[in-house]
Design a protein around this motif. Structure first.
Motif, PDB file in Angstrom:
ATOM      1  N   ALA A 159      -7.308  -0.794   6.947  1.00 58.06           N
ATOM      2  CA  ALA A 159      -6.440  -1.636   7.773  1.00 58.06           C
ATOM      3  C   ALA A 159      -5.836  -0.864   8.935  1.00 58.06           C
ATOM      4  CB  ALA A 159      -5.330  -2.223   6.915  1.00 58.06           C
ATOM      5  N   SER A 160      -6.310   0.345   9.199  1.00 59.54           N
ATOM      6  CA  SER A 160      -5.673   1.181  10.216  1.00 59.54           C
ATOM      7  C   SER A 160      -5.747   0.555  11.614  1.00 59.54           C
ATOM      8  CB  SER A 160      -6.255   2.586  10.219  1.00 59.54           C
ATOM      9  OG  SER A 160      -7.612   2.579  10.551  1.00 59.54           O
ATOM     10  N   ARG A 161      -6.837  -0.137  11.915  1.00 62.54           N
ATOM     11  CA  ARG A 161      -6.933  -0.769  13.233  1.00 62.54           C
ATOM     12  C   ARG A 161      -5.879  -1.858  13.406  1.00 62.54           C
ATOM     13  NH1 ARG A 161     -11.210  -4.344  13.959  1.00 62.54           N
ATOM     14  NH2 ARG A 161     -10.342  -5.729  15.471  1.00 62.54           N
ATOM     15  N   GLN A 162      -5.726  -2.707  12.379  1.00 63.68           N
ATOM     16  CA  GLN A 162      -4.738  -3.781  12.449  1.00 63.68           C
ATOM     17  C   GLN A 162      -3.319  -3.208  12.508  1.00 63.68           C
ATOM     18  OE1 GLN A 162      -7.187  -3.652  10.179  1.00 63.68           O
ATOM     19  NE2 GLN A 162      -8.278  -5.590  10.176  1.00 63.68           N
ATOM     20  N   LEU A 163      -3.059  -2.160  11.730  1.00 61.66           N
ATOM     21  CA  LEU A 163      -1.737  -1.547  11.759  1.00 61.66           C
ATOM     22  C   LEU A 163      -1.472  -0.892  13.115  1.00 61.66           C
ATOM     23  CD1 LEU A 163      -1.545  -0.046   8.188  1.00 61.66           C
ATOM     24  CD2 LEU A 163      -0.224  -1.949   9.101  1.00 61.66           C
ATOM     25  N   GLY A 164      -2.498  -0.268  13.683  1.00 58.64           N
ATOM     26  CA  GLY A 164      -2.352   0.307  15.018  1.00 58.64           C
ATOM     27  C   GLY A 164      -2.012  -0.750  16.049  1.00 58.64           C
ATOM     28  N   GLU A 165      -2.667  -1.895  15.961  1.00 53.25           N
ATOM     29  CA  GLU A 165      -2.371  -3.006  16.878  1.00 53.25           C
ATOM     30  C   GLU A 165      -0.959  -3.534  16.653  1.00 53.25           C
ATOM     31  OE1 GLU A 165      -5.540  -5.810  16.311  1.00 53.25           O
ATOM     32  OE2 GLU A 165      -7.031  -4.424  17.131  1.00 53.25           O
ATOM     33  N   HIS A 166      -0.564  -3.637  15.388  1.00 49.42           N
ATOM     34  CA  HIS A 166       0.779  -4.105  15.055  1.00 49.42           C
ATOM     35  C   HIS A 166       1.834  -3.158  15.628  1.00 49.42           C
ATOM     36  CE1 HIS A 166       4.146  -5.593  12.699  1.00 49.42           C
ATOM     37  NE2 HIS A 166       4.321  -4.379  12.219  1.00 49.42           N
ATOM     38  N   LEU A 167       1.645  -1.862  15.428  1.00 45.73           N
ATOM     39  CA  LEU A 167       2.594  -0.880  15.945  1.00 45.73           C
ATOM     40  C   LEU A 167       2.578  -0.854  17.474  1.00 45.73           C
ATOM     41  CD1 LEU A 167       1.971   1.924  13.317  1.00 45.73           C
ATOM     42  CD2 LEU A 167       4.003   0.461  13.512  1.00 45.73           C
ATOM     43  N   LEU A 199       0.768  -1.234   0.000  1.00 46.33           N
ATOM     44  CA  LEU A 199       0.000   0.000   0.000  1.00 46.33           C
ATOM     45  C   LEU A 199       0.803   1.290   0.000  1.00 46.33           C
ATOM     46  CD1 LEU A 199      -2.835  -1.007   2.464  1.00 46.33           C
ATOM     47  CD2 LEU A 199      -2.892  -0.980  -0.020  1.00 46.33           C
ATOM     48  N   ILE A 200       2.005   1.258   0.494  1.00 42.63           N
ATOM     49  CA  ILE A 200       2.768   2.496   0.627  1.00 42.63           C
ATOM     50  C   ILE A 200       4.087   2.358  -0.124  1.00 42.63           C
ATOM     51  CG2 ILE A 200       3.932   4.060   2.214  1.00 42.63           C
ATOM     52  CD1 ILE A 200       1.999   3.300   4.329  1.00 42.63           C
ATOM     53  N   PRO A 201       4.429   3.326  -0.979  1.00 43.80           N
ATOM     54  CA  PRO A 201       5.740   3.293  -1.625  1.00 43.80           C
ATOM     55  C   PRO A 201       6.847   3.324  -0.569  1.00 43.80           C
ATOM     56  CG  PRO A 201       4.350   4.994  -2.596  1.00 43.80           C
ATOM     57  CD  PRO A 201       3.636   4.464  -1.390  1.00 43.80           C
ATOM     58  N   VAL A 257      -2.231   2.974  19.354  1.00 44.50           N
ATOM     59  CA  VAL A 257      -1.673   3.742  18.247  1.00 44.50           C
ATOM     60  C   VAL A 257      -2.805   4.010  17.278  1.00 44.50           C
ATOM     61  CG1 VAL A 257      -0.025   3.775  16.345  1.00 44.50           C
ATOM     62  CG2 VAL A 257       0.609   2.692  18.508  1.00 44.50           C
ATOM     63  N   GLN A 258      -3.016   5.277  16.965  1.00 41.72           N
ATOM     64  CA  GLN A 258      -4.089   5.689  16.065  1.00 41.72           C
ATOM     65  C   GLN A 258      -3.468   6.344  14.835  1.00 41.72           C
ATOM     66  OE1 GLN A 258      -6.648   8.639  17.780  1.00 41.72           O
ATOM     67  NE2 GLN A 258      -8.196   8.404  16.210  1.00 41.72           N
ATOM     68  N   LEU A 259      -3.945   5.978  13.659  1.00 44.28           N
ATOM     69  CA  LEU A 259      -3.489   6.579  12.404  1.00 44.28           C
ATOM     70  C   LEU A 259      -4.535   7.590  11.941  1.00 44.28           C
ATOM     71  CD1 LEU A 259      -2.399   3.291  10.611  1.00 44.28           C
ATOM     72  CD2 LEU A 259      -0.976   4.822  11.968  1.00 44.28           C
ATOM     73  N   ILE A 260      -4.094   8.819  11.687  1.00 49.71           N
ATOM     74  CA  ILE A 260      -5.013   9.861  11.219  1.00 49.71           C
ATOM     75  C   ILE A 260      -4.397  10.563  10.018  1.00 49.71           C
ATOM     76  CG2 ILE A 260      -6.027  10.201  13.507  1.00 49.71           C
ATOM     77  CD1 ILE A 260      -4.418  12.839  13.663  1.00 49.71           C
ATOM     78  N   PRO A 261      -5.227  11.217   9.185  1.00 49.77           N
ATOM     79  CA  PRO A 261      -4.659  11.965   8.061  1.00 49.77           C
ATOM     80  C   PRO A 261      -4.020  13.258   8.553  1.00 49.77           C
ATOM     81  CG  PRO A 261      -7.043  12.179   8.083  1.00 49.77           C
ATOM     82  CD  PRO A 261      -6.691  11.212   9.174  1.00 49.77           C
ATOM     83  N   GLY A 262      -2.888  13.602   7.946  1.00 47.86           N
ATOM     84  CA  GLY A 262      -2.212  14.851   8.265  1.00 47.86           C
ATOM     85  C   GLY A 262      -2.688  15.954   7.348  1.00 47.86           C
ATOM     86  N   GLN A 263      -2.004  17.053   7.377  1.00 48.86           N
ATOM     87  CA  GLN A 263      -2.315  18.184   6.511  1.00 48.86           C
ATOM     88  C   GLN A 263      -1.933  17.861   5.074  1.00 48.86           C
ATOM     89  OE1 GLN A 263      -3.908  20.832   7.741  1.00 48.86           O
ATOM     90  NE2 GLN A 263      -3.871  19.856   9.736  1.00 48.86           N
ATOM     91  N   GLU A 264      -2.529  18.565   4.143  1.00 45.50           N
ATOM     92  CA  GLU A 264      -2.236  18.360   2.716  1.00 45.50           C
ATOM     93  C   GLU A 264      -0.769  18.617   2.378  1.00 45.50           C
ATOM     94  OE1 GLU A 264      -4.062  17.155   0.223  1.00 45.50           O
ATOM     95  OE2 GLU A 264      -5.746  16.811   1.582  1.00 45.50           O
TER      96      GLU A 264
END
Length: 132
Positions: free
Chosen positions: A74-82, A22-24, A103-110
């Motif tokens: 997948a943010s919940r699973q990634l949060g648990e993994h981290l 998912l991420i380069p 650990v919570q993943l949120i969108p940052g600024q543009e």
């Protein structure tokens, strides 16, 4: 106990594979995120006495908007993994937490193209969800 360790290893492999898809430059970014979480613990540690060092347990990772959009499912699973990485680091260092690690993943600024930011705090058990 072995089955729990095997399950954790399987989840870690799955999570790493997800980051890769998912991420380069996923491996480098994943390692950078994990190192940053470790550094947050180390830099913000509070020495309570000779045997107790309290570290942050609530983390917010601001991802570039495009990356967050890709990971939203997948943010919940990634949060648990981290979170498991943070718990493992804390165990190795002898740190303690005031409550459960989250650990919570949120969108940052543009304008945060290709960058992430980590904020952390000590959140006592029962303090509720992480905030912005």
């Amino acid at each position: 106990m072995r089955s729990l360790a095997a399950l954790e290893q399987t989840m870690e492999r799955w999570s790493n594979a997800l980051w890769t898809l998912l991420i380069p430059l996923a491996h480098k970014q994943h390692a950078d995120v994990v190192r940053t979480l470790y550094r947050e613990c180390d830099d913000r540690a509070l020495i309570l006495d000779r045997r107790r060092v309290l570290v942050p347990n609530a983390f917010v990772i601001e991802l570039p908007p495009q990356s967050h959009q890709q990971l939203v499912g997948a943010s919940r699973q990634l949060g648990e993994h981290l979170s498991s990485h943070v718990r493992r680091h804390a165990a190795e260092q002898g740190y303690i937490f005031a409550g459960p690690v989250a650990v919570q993943l949120i969108p940052g600024q543009e304008d945060t193209v290709g960058r992430f930011r980590v904020r952390s705090r000590i959140a006592p058990e029962g303090a509720g969800r992480l905030g912005k």
